[in-house]
Design a protein around this motif. Structure first.
Motif, PDB file in Angstrom:
ATOM      1  N   LEU A 138     -30.743  44.233  13.555  1.00 37.83           N
ATOM      2  CA  LEU A 138     -29.806  45.219  12.620  1.00 37.83           C
ATOM      3  C   LEU A 138     -28.360  45.514  13.324  1.00 37.83           C
ATOM      4  O   LEU A 138     -27.506  46.075  12.539  1.00 37.83           O
ATOM      5  CB  LEU A 138     -30.542  46.645  12.762  1.00 37.83           C
ATOM      6  N   MET A 161     -32.622  50.235   6.602  1.00 37.32           N
ATOM      7  CA  MET A 161     -31.369  49.816   7.335  1.00 37.32           C
ATOM      8  C   MET A 161     -30.621  48.602   6.551  1.00 37.32           C
ATOM      9  O   MET A 161     -29.452  48.580   6.574  1.00 37.32           O
ATOM     10  CB  MET A 161     -31.461  49.268   8.599  1.00 37.32           C
ATOM     11  N   ARG A 162     -31.432  48.018   5.774  1.00 45.39           N
ATOM     12  CA  ARG A 162     -30.715  46.739   5.004  1.00 45.39           C
ATOM     13  C   ARG A 162     -30.268  47.415   3.832  1.00 45.39           C
ATOM     14  O   ARG A 162     -29.121  46.615   3.210  1.00 45.39           O
ATOM     15  CB  ARG A 162     -31.879  45.848   4.443  1.00 45.39           C
ATOM     16  N   VAL A 200     -36.191  48.790   9.253  1.00 42.07           N
ATOM     17  CA  VAL A 200     -35.193  47.508   8.861  1.00 42.07           C
ATOM     18  C   VAL A 200     -35.419  47.339   7.220  1.00 42.07           C
ATOM     19  O   VAL A 200     -34.185  47.484   6.905  1.00 42.07           O
ATOM     20  CB  VAL A 200     -36.262  46.161   9.217  1.00 42.07           C
ATOM     21  N   THR A 223     -26.561  54.873  10.616  1.00 36.16           N
ATOM     22  CA  THR A 223     -27.941  54.495  11.607  1.00 36.16           C
ATOM     23  C   THR A 223     -28.619  55.751  12.207  1.00 36.16           C
ATOM     24  O   THR A 223     -28.942  55.644  13.009  1.00 36.16           O
ATOM     25  CB  THR A 223     -27.559  53.403  12.677  1.00 36.16           C
TER      26      THR A 223
END
Lengths: 106, 177
Positions: B75, A90-91, A87, A96
């Motif tokens: 996400l 990915m922020r 997380v 991805t």
């Protein structure tokens, strides 16, 4: 003879655990989504758990089951930390795939 | 009967495992993982590990997969991945080859060891084997709080470290914003 064949033996469980482990390992090698790679690691952990319980059953020793209990605890902690890291990564970025995380390569 | 249950559970876990690797949508992969975990739980019951089967369903299929799905949704990566293009040349072939070699090695080892004994209820207390319903839990509790009590205490430290570490990671990102 047929009665013996129709009863699952320790070998069957070990073969199943091997195949599960290999599917998980191949998944880690093939997939590029870090979340799916994580799931494949869980697959490998489960394969090892099956082997542990099968050996505990075979040897009549509950120690194997206790070890699986600890593996479960460690897997839970691992998932917590791993998903936290995913997380956090990915922020900052939108992509991805694990291939894009190569900035430490120099 | 054992044969039938084993076959069904093994098929469940193998189909689920293949689904995790081959499904393009991460949500489908997570749901396939649930199938595998339930199959493994059935195998645990078959191997007289009822307590572990319950823990497997509660912790793995309950907590861990829900955490996975939560992160996928958080996400927003629940879109279909393009599996057609190969990011690194020859990667799939090499990975498949390594997988085949590894599976050949492991399965051959298990088959060479060739243990054909069928054991039922020697040493492991279990409701399946006809002991009282709590026997398996009591036996594992005796192990964990007896021989492995130090390891058990250390897992509590591990869990605290994991929780604190995750919170710290999440907080630092907020401060940077």
């Amino acid at each position: 003879m047929t009665a013996v064949v129709l009863q699952p033996t320790t070998t069957w469980y070990l073969v199943l655990a091997s195949v599960l482990f290999v599917i998980g390992a191949t998944g880690v090698l093939v997939r590029r989504n870090p979340l799916v790679m994580f799931m494949c690691i869980e697959l490998m952990l489960n394969a090892v758990n099956v082997a542990f319980v099968a050996f505990a059953h075979r040897l009549g020793d509950p120690t194997g089951q206790s070890v699986v209990f600890f593996v479960l605890v460690v897997a839970a902690a691992e998932v917590t930390v791993g998903l936290g890291i995913i997380v956090a990564i990915m922020r900052r970025r939108t992509s991805t795939t694990a291939d894009d995380l190569a900035e430490l390569q120099g | 009967m054992d044969f039938f249950v084993f076959t069904c559970a093994a098929l469940m876990s193998l189909v689920g495992a293949l689904g995790v690797v081959l499904r393009r949508n991460p949500v489908h992969a997570a749901l396939s993982l649930v199938l595998t975990l339930f199959g493994v739980a059935v195998l645990f019951v078959l191997l007289q590990a009822e307590f572990l089967a319950a823990v497997q369903v509660i912790v793995y299929a309950g907590a861990i997969v829900v955490l996975f799905l939560f992160v996928i949704m958080l996400l927003g990566v629940d879109r279909i991945e393009n599996l057609r293009t190969e990011p690194i040349a020859l990667q799939r072939w090499v990975a498949g080859l390594v997988g085949l070699a590894l599976s050949g090695l492991l399965v051959a080892t298990a088959l060479v060891a060739g243990d054909e004994t069928v054991v039922r209820g020697s040493g492991i207390a279990s409701a399946v084997a006809g002991d009282d319903p709590d026997a398996n839990v009591r036996q594992i509790a005796g192990e964990i709080f007896g021989d492995y009590v130090v390891a058990f205490e250390l897992t509590s430290v591990l869990l605290v470290v994991a929780v604190v570490g995750t919170v710290v990671m999440a907080r630092r990102k907020q401060a940077a914003k």
